[in-house]
Write an enzyme that holds these catalytic residues in place. Structure first.
Site, PDB file in Angstrom:
ATOM      1  CE  LYS A  77      50.409  18.750  72.496  1.00  0.00           C
ATOM      2  NZ  LYS A  77      49.962  17.888  73.602  1.00  0.00           N
TER       3      LYS A  77
ATOM      4  NE  ARG B 226      39.968  19.311  78.005  1.00  0.00           N
ATOM      5  CZ  ARG B 226      40.516  18.557  78.954  1.00  0.00           C
ATOM      6  NH1 ARG B 226      40.132  18.707  80.225  1.00  0.00           N
ATOM      7  NH2 ARG B 226      41.439  17.664  78.659  1.00  0.00           N
TER       8      ARG B 226
END
Length: 456
Positions: free
Chosen positions: A234, A308
């Site tokens: 990021k 996830r």
């Protein structure tokens, strides 16, 4: 928690409590407060603006603005000096609970690293308030906020385990933790893959409580204690709030605490895959194909969609017992924030009766949620040419929906499943709700669960 809220049996000792009168903005002339107080307030420019407080030593005026904030009582708790207070007007049970909860929220301070001036005012709870329920809710919210606000240096996977162990010890629950290489031995390959690059080893926390013959309720929470993005790192702005990426685990632990304290009739299980998505030579990579506990092979489209993956192994594990209800909570996608913003908790569920019960409880408890569609046509976006499934869609459309559809593949064996894609953070302060970690949907969920699985 300090005694900021006096219960019924303490009322006789609070006869001298100062009354609090609520005033809508620009409607002070219709207030039932003493005329002298109203005149003084008007002279000093008080007009009932939301969160405004005026006191003369004998009574208090609390501005509620247009009356839309159910927790405006927090403003009085934040601003009033030491003393005992009571709301002058009666309220129904639901409103009384929100008044009392708002007051306790107004006393919250995150003071682990910086000394904060504590709240000193004490409220005689409204007559119709459920004191025990309000205190449980306030305690759960405090737990979520404290966990989410704590930086990753003090809230890594091992600290998350410590938190879960303390909860288990306090409530008489059993707990097992699978750590490091043992995750591979016990078939949790994606939890291991996501967390293996961190010096704080990945782990799966498994807490159980309640009668083994009671209906099975399983809570699964995303515990990414810090998310660098992995090799798809990021930028600085995107990484700045990633201490909150364990917000799902904070929520399920706090909800579990409420369930156990209220002794609901469930066989409760809490699964928290706790990892740090770090960067090192052994970090998992974009285009890797991972094995999963479910047996599906998963192509990695982006290492910054790690939540996830760990949830998938935990959901598959929880579903093996075919629980009556399985609930997952995660700070999963930016797409959910784009869709509904930071205050609504979007959720997915195919059980219409359960959805209706939750939506009703959300309104009653001022704990807003919003149903999202599990739109099956979008499953094609998760196709892979080399694996059973890709874990991301690779495009800009329906990011929260495709994430939920991916998770559904692993939760399918549960009798019914509900998934929350929460934010767990308040970017703008309001009375009783400071900027920082925030609990979402757990009060509404507890309301539903307490009716579905009432205590004996």
């Amino acid at each position: 928690m300090r005694q900021e809220l006096l219960s019924d049996y303490e009322r006789d000792a609070a006869n001298a409590a100062l009354p609090i009168y609520t005033v809508k903005e620009n409607e002070i002339d219709s207030c039932d407060a003493p005329e002298e107080l109203i005149s003084l307030a008007q002279f000093n420019g008080f007009n009932g603006e939301a969160g405004g407080v005026y006191a003369d030593g004998k009574a208090v005026l609390l501005g509620v603005g247009d009356g839309s904030d159910p927790f405006i009582s927090a403003a009085a708790a934040e601003k009033l000096p030491k003393g005992t207070y009571v709301f002058a007007t009666s309220a129904g049970a639901d409103e009384a609970n929100l008044i009392a909860l708002g007051w306790l929220l107004g006393t919250y301070r995150f003071d682990r690293y910086k000394q904060q001036k504590p709240a000193s005012a004490c409220l005689v709870a409204p007559e119709n308030a459920d004191i025990g329920g309000v205190r449980r809710a306030a305690g759960a919210i405090t737990m979520v906020r404290d966990l989410v606000n704590t930086p990753a240096s003090d809230m890594g996977p091992s600290a998350m385990e410590h938190t879960a162990r303390n909860l288990a010890a306090n409530e008489g629950a059993q707990i097992e933790v699978i750590t490091g290489e043992e995750l591979l031995a016990q078939n949790f390959p994606m939890v291991h893959a996501v967390g293996r690059a961190s010096v704080d080893a990945p782990r799966l926390i498994d807490l159980r409580w309640g009668d083994e013959n009671a209906p099975r309720l399983t809570l699964v929470g995303k515990g990414v204690t810090f998310d660098s993005g992995g090799l798809n790192i990021k930028g600085g702005a995107g990484m700045s709030l990633m201490k909150k990426d364990m917000g799902g685990s904070a929520h399920v632990l706090a909800l579990a605490g409420m369930i156990m304290a209220a002794k609901l009739n469930v066989r409760l299980r809490v699964l928290v895959p706790a990892v740090e998505n770090a960067i090192a030579g052994n970090a998992f990579r974009p285009s890797d194909v991972l094995q999963s506990r479910k047996g599906l092979t998963v192509e990695i489209g982006n290492t910054d969609a790690e939540g996830r993956l760990i949830l998938a192994d935990a959901l598959a594990y929880g579903a093996e017992e075919q629980p009556d209800l399985m609930i997952s909570m995660a700070t999963l996608t930016g797409a959910a924030r784009v869709a509904v913003g930071p205050e609504l908790a979007p959720f997915y569920c195919d059980d219409d009766a359960l959805v209706s019960a939750l939506e009703e409880a959300a309104v009653k408890n001022a704990d807003p949620v919003w149903r999202m569609p599990l739109w099956r046509n979008y499953e094609a976006m998760l196709s892979s040419s080399i694996a059973d499934v890709n874990h991301i869609s690779g495009g800009g459309f329906a990011g929260s929906i495709t994430a939920a559809l991916f998770l559904k593949k692993f939760a399918v064996d549960a009798d019914r499943w509900m998934h929350f894609d929460i934010y767990a953070w308040r970017p703008k302060a309001a009375p009783g709700r400071p900027t920082g970690g925030e609990a979402q949907a757990i009060r509404a969920l507890f309301d539903v669960l307490s009716k579905r699985y009432p205590a004996a």
